[in-house]
Design an enzyme around this catalytic site. Structure first.
Site, PDB file in Angstrom:
ATOM      1  N   GLU A 222       0.843  -1.205   0.000  1.00 40.83           N
ATOM      2  CA  GLU A 222       0.000   0.000   0.000  1.00 40.83           C
ATOM      3  C   GLU A 222       0.875   1.249   0.000  1.00 40.83           C
ATOM      4  OE1 GLU A 222      -2.760   1.419  -0.304  1.00 40.83           O
ATOM      5  OE2 GLU A 222      -4.431   0.431   0.703  1.00 40.83           O
ATOM      6  N   ASP A 223       0.370   2.296  -0.601  1.00 41.37           N
ATOM      7  CA  ASP A 223       1.082   3.570  -0.564  1.00 41.37           C
ATOM      8  C   ASP A 223       0.985   4.191   0.827  1.00 41.37           C
ATOM      9  OD1 ASP A 223      -1.653   3.983  -0.806  1.00 41.37           O
ATOM     10  OD2 ASP A 223      -1.513   5.420  -2.447  1.00 41.37           O
ATOM     11  N   ASP A 226      -4.362   5.533   6.076  1.00 43.08           N
ATOM     12  CA  ASP A 226      -4.837   6.757   6.703  1.00 43.08           C
ATOM     13  C   ASP A 226      -5.882   6.376   7.756  1.00 43.08           C
ATOM     14  OD1 ASP A 226      -5.492   9.394   7.096  1.00 43.08           O
ATOM     15  OD2 ASP A 226      -6.445   9.687   5.168  1.00 43.08           O
ATOM     16  N   PHE A 275      -1.613  16.157   4.612  1.00 40.68           N
ATOM     17  CA  PHE A 275      -1.845  15.600   3.285  1.00 40.68           C
ATOM     18  C   PHE A 275      -0.552  15.630   2.487  1.00 40.68           C
ATOM     19  CE2 PHE A 275      -3.419  15.121  -0.965  1.00 40.68           C
ATOM     20  CZ  PHE A 275      -4.413  14.169  -0.789  1.00 40.68           C
ATOM     21  N   ARG A 288       1.635  12.791  -8.970  1.00 35.53           N
ATOM     22  CA  ARG A 288       2.116  11.416  -8.778  1.00 35.53           C
ATOM     23  C   ARG A 288       3.559  11.258  -9.247  1.00 35.53           C
ATOM     24  NH1 ARG A 288      -2.287   8.109  -7.408  1.00 35.53           N
ATOM     25  NH2 ARG A 288      -4.256   8.574  -8.429  1.00 35.53           N
TER      26      ARG A 288
HETATM   27  P1  IMP Z   1      -7.858   5.128   4.171  1.00 34.35           P
HETATM   28  O1  IMP Z   1      -8.932   4.228   3.732  1.00 34.35           O
HETATM   29  O2  IMP Z   1      -8.402   6.356   4.865  1.00 34.35           O
HETATM   30  O3  IMP Z   1      -6.781   4.464   4.984  1.00 34.35           O
HETATM   31  O4  IMP Z   1      -7.250   5.741   2.868  1.00 34.35           O
HETATM   32  C1  IMP Z   1      -6.210   5.196   2.189  1.00 34.35           C
HETATM   33  C2  IMP Z   1      -6.120   5.787   0.798  1.00 34.35           C
HETATM   34  O5  IMP Z   1      -6.405   7.189   0.778  1.00 34.35           O
HETATM   35  C3  IMP Z   1      -4.713   5.663   0.322  1.00 34.35           C
HETATM   36  O6  IMP Z   1      -4.528   4.425  -0.331  1.00 34.35           O
HETATM   37  C4  IMP Z   1      -4.561   6.847  -0.591  1.00 34.35           C
HETATM   38  O7  IMP Z   1      -5.024   6.515  -1.877  1.00 34.35           O
HETATM   39  C5  IMP Z   1      -5.471   7.896  -0.010  1.00 34.35           C
HETATM   40  N1  IMP Z   1      -4.740   8.851   0.855  1.00 34.35           N
HETATM   41  C6  IMP Z   1      -4.759   8.919   2.207  1.00 34.35           C
HETATM   42  N2  IMP Z   1      -3.989   9.912   2.670  1.00 34.35           N
HETATM   43  C7  IMP Z   1      -3.437  10.489   1.589  1.00 34.35           C
HETATM   44  C8  IMP Z   1      -2.506  11.566   1.408  1.00 34.35           C
HETATM   45  O8  IMP Z   1      -2.001  12.212   2.347  1.00 34.35           O
HETATM   46  N3  IMP Z   1      -2.177  11.853   0.121  1.00 34.35           N
HETATM   47  C9  IMP Z   1      -2.673  11.181  -0.942  1.00 34.35           C
HETATM   48  N4  IMP Z   1      -3.537  10.164  -0.816  1.00 34.35           N
HETATM   49  C10 IMP Z   1      -3.914   9.815   0.425  1.00 34.35           C
HETATM   50 MG    MG Z   2      -4.521   3.868  -2.324  1.00 33.39          MG
END
Ligand code: IMP
Ligand code: MG
Length: 316
Positions: A222-223, A226, A275, A288
Site C-alpha cells: 500500500e502507498d 490513513d 496531506f 504522482r
Molecule cells: P484510508 O482508507 O483512509 O486508509 O485511505 C487510504 C487511501 O487514501 C490511500 O490508499 C490513498 O489513496 C489515499 N490517501 C490517504 N492519505 C493520503 C494523502 O495524504 N495523500 C494522498 N492520498 C492519500
Molecule cells: Mg490507495
C-alpha cells in the site's frame, strides 16, 4: 442534545434515511462509513456525566456515532473553539467514568481533510494547489525501501512471494520495493473504488487480481494507510480467498488518523497528519510523478487542501 436515560435500551442500526442528523457533516460522515461498509449507529447512547439531587441528570453526553464492529464512539466537532474546549472537558469526564469505552474526537479540520482526500469540498477553478515542502526526499525513500526489501527477503526466505499492489498510488513504491527483494516473486494489482460523496454506492473492487491467491504467501503493498478503512475492506476480501499468509507493507502510515485498526507488518515511514503527494500519491490525480514525498498548500488558503476546503466547501 437530547438527554434520555437509556438503561436497557438496545439501539437498532440506523440508516441514513431514518437518522435525524443534527448537522450536514454528520450525514456526510455516515455516507462515508456506509461506503466502507462500516456499520454505525447515530447517537445511540447518552452517558450521564453529572447527577444532581435525587439522581437527576444535570449533565450528559451523547457521542454522535457508535461503530459496533469497532466498538468505537465518534464525536464530530464542527464547532467553534470555545465549544470544542467544552467538548474536550466532557470527553475527559466520560473517560473517567467509563475508562473502558473507546471514543475518538474528529475535529472539523480532521473531518474536512478526510473529505478533501477524496476530492470533496468545492474547489473553484481559481484554486491552485502547490507543493509546500519536501517531507521525504528521494534518497531517504531509497534508503528506507532498501531496508524494507532486506527485511522482507529475510522474513520470507525460502518461500515464494506474491506482492499485491493497490493502484494507483502504489506504482512507484511497488516498482522500487520489488527490486530490493531477493526472492522468487510475482506481482499483481488491484484497483479499489474510493469515496466520491455519491449518495449511494459502496467500496468495491474496480479491477481485480489476475492471480489466484489461495494457499500463497501474499504481501499487500500500500502507498499510505490513513483511516484504515480501505485496507480493512481489502483484507476482508483477500482473507475470503484463503491465502496461506497475508501481511501488509505500507510505505506511509498516518497513524494519528486511524479509525480502523489493521495490523501492518512493514511500515516505511510514520508521518504526521498532513496531506502528502508525490512518489505515486496524488491530489486529484496530480503530483504522482514527483520523485519525493511532499506536503501541499493551497494558494487561496495557506493550509493545503484542508484550508481551501474549509473556506469554500459547499458540503459543510
Ligand atoms: P484510508 O482508507 O483512509 O486508509 O485511505 C487510504 C487511501 O487514501 C490511500 O490508499 C490513498 O489513496 C489515499 N490517501 C490517504 N492519505 C493520503 C494523502 O495524504 N495523500 C494522498 N492520498 C492519500
Ligand atoms: Mg490507495
Amino acid at each position: 442534545m437530547n438527554i434520555e436515560p437509556l438503561e436497557g435500551r438496545s439501539p437498532a442500526p440506523t440508516t441514513i434515511e431514518h437518522a435525524r442528523f443534527a448537522h450536514e457533516s454528520e450525514e456526510e460522515f455516515a455516507r462515508l462509513l456506509d461506503f466502507y461498509r462500516v456499520p454505525w449507529q447515530y447517537e445511540p447512547r447518552t452517558f450521564p456525566l453529572r447527577l444532581g439531587a435525587g439522581g437527576r441528570i444535570i449533565e450528559a453526553f451523547s457521542p454522535d456515532f457508535y461503530l459496533p464492529d469497532l466498538d468505537l464512539y465518534i464525536e464530530l466537532t464542527t464547532l467553534k473553539q470555545a465549544l470544542v474546549t467544552d467538548k474536550h472537558r466532557k470527553l475527559r469526564r466520560l473517560q473517567e467514568l467509563h475508562p473502558d469505552i473507546q471514543i475518538k474526537l474528529l475535529h472539523k479540520r480532521d473531518y474536512l481533510s478526510l473529505l478533501s482526500k477524496y476530492g470533496i469540498g468545492a474547489v473553484n477553478e481559481h484554486e491552485r494547489i502547490a507543493v509546500r515542502e519536501v517531507l521525504i526526499s528521494a534518497t531517504e525513500l531509497e534508503r528506507r525501501i532498501n531496508e524494507l526489501g532486506a527485511e522482507i527477503t529475510h522474513d520470507y526466505s525460502g518461500r515464494e512471494l506474491l506482492l499485491v499492489g493497490v493502484l494507483k498510488g502504489v506504482t512507484c513504491f511497488m516498482a522500487d520495493l520489488m527490486r530490493h527483494i531477493a526472492l522468487q516473486l510475482s506481482i499483481d494489482f488491484m484497483t479499489i473504488s474510493s469515496y466520491d460523496g455519491d449518495r449511494s454506492g459502496a467500496v468495491r473492487i474496480v479491477q481485480d487480481l489476475t492471480e489466484n491467491i489461495e494457499g500463497r504467501d501474499v504481501l499487500v503493498v500500500e502507498d499510505i494507510v490513513d483511516t484504515g478503512m480501505t485496507l480493512r475492506h481489502l483484507m476482508r476480501q483477500m482473507l475470503m480467498r484463503e491465502p496461506a499468509t497475508l501481511e501488509v507493507c505500507a510505505l506511509l502510515d498516518k497513524r494519528a488518523r486511524r479509525l480502523v485498526e489493521t495490523p501492518i507488518r512493514y511500515v516505511g515511514f510514520e508521518i504526521a497528519d498532513e496531506f502528502v503527494v508525490g512518489y505515486g500519491l496524488d491530489y486529484r490525480q496530480r503530483f504522482r510523478n514527483l520523485p519525493f514525498i511532499a506536503t501541499v498548500r493551497s494558494e487561496t488558503a495557506d493550509d493545503g487542501p484542508r484550508g481551501s476546503a474549509a473556506s469554500e466547501s459547499a458540503t459543510i
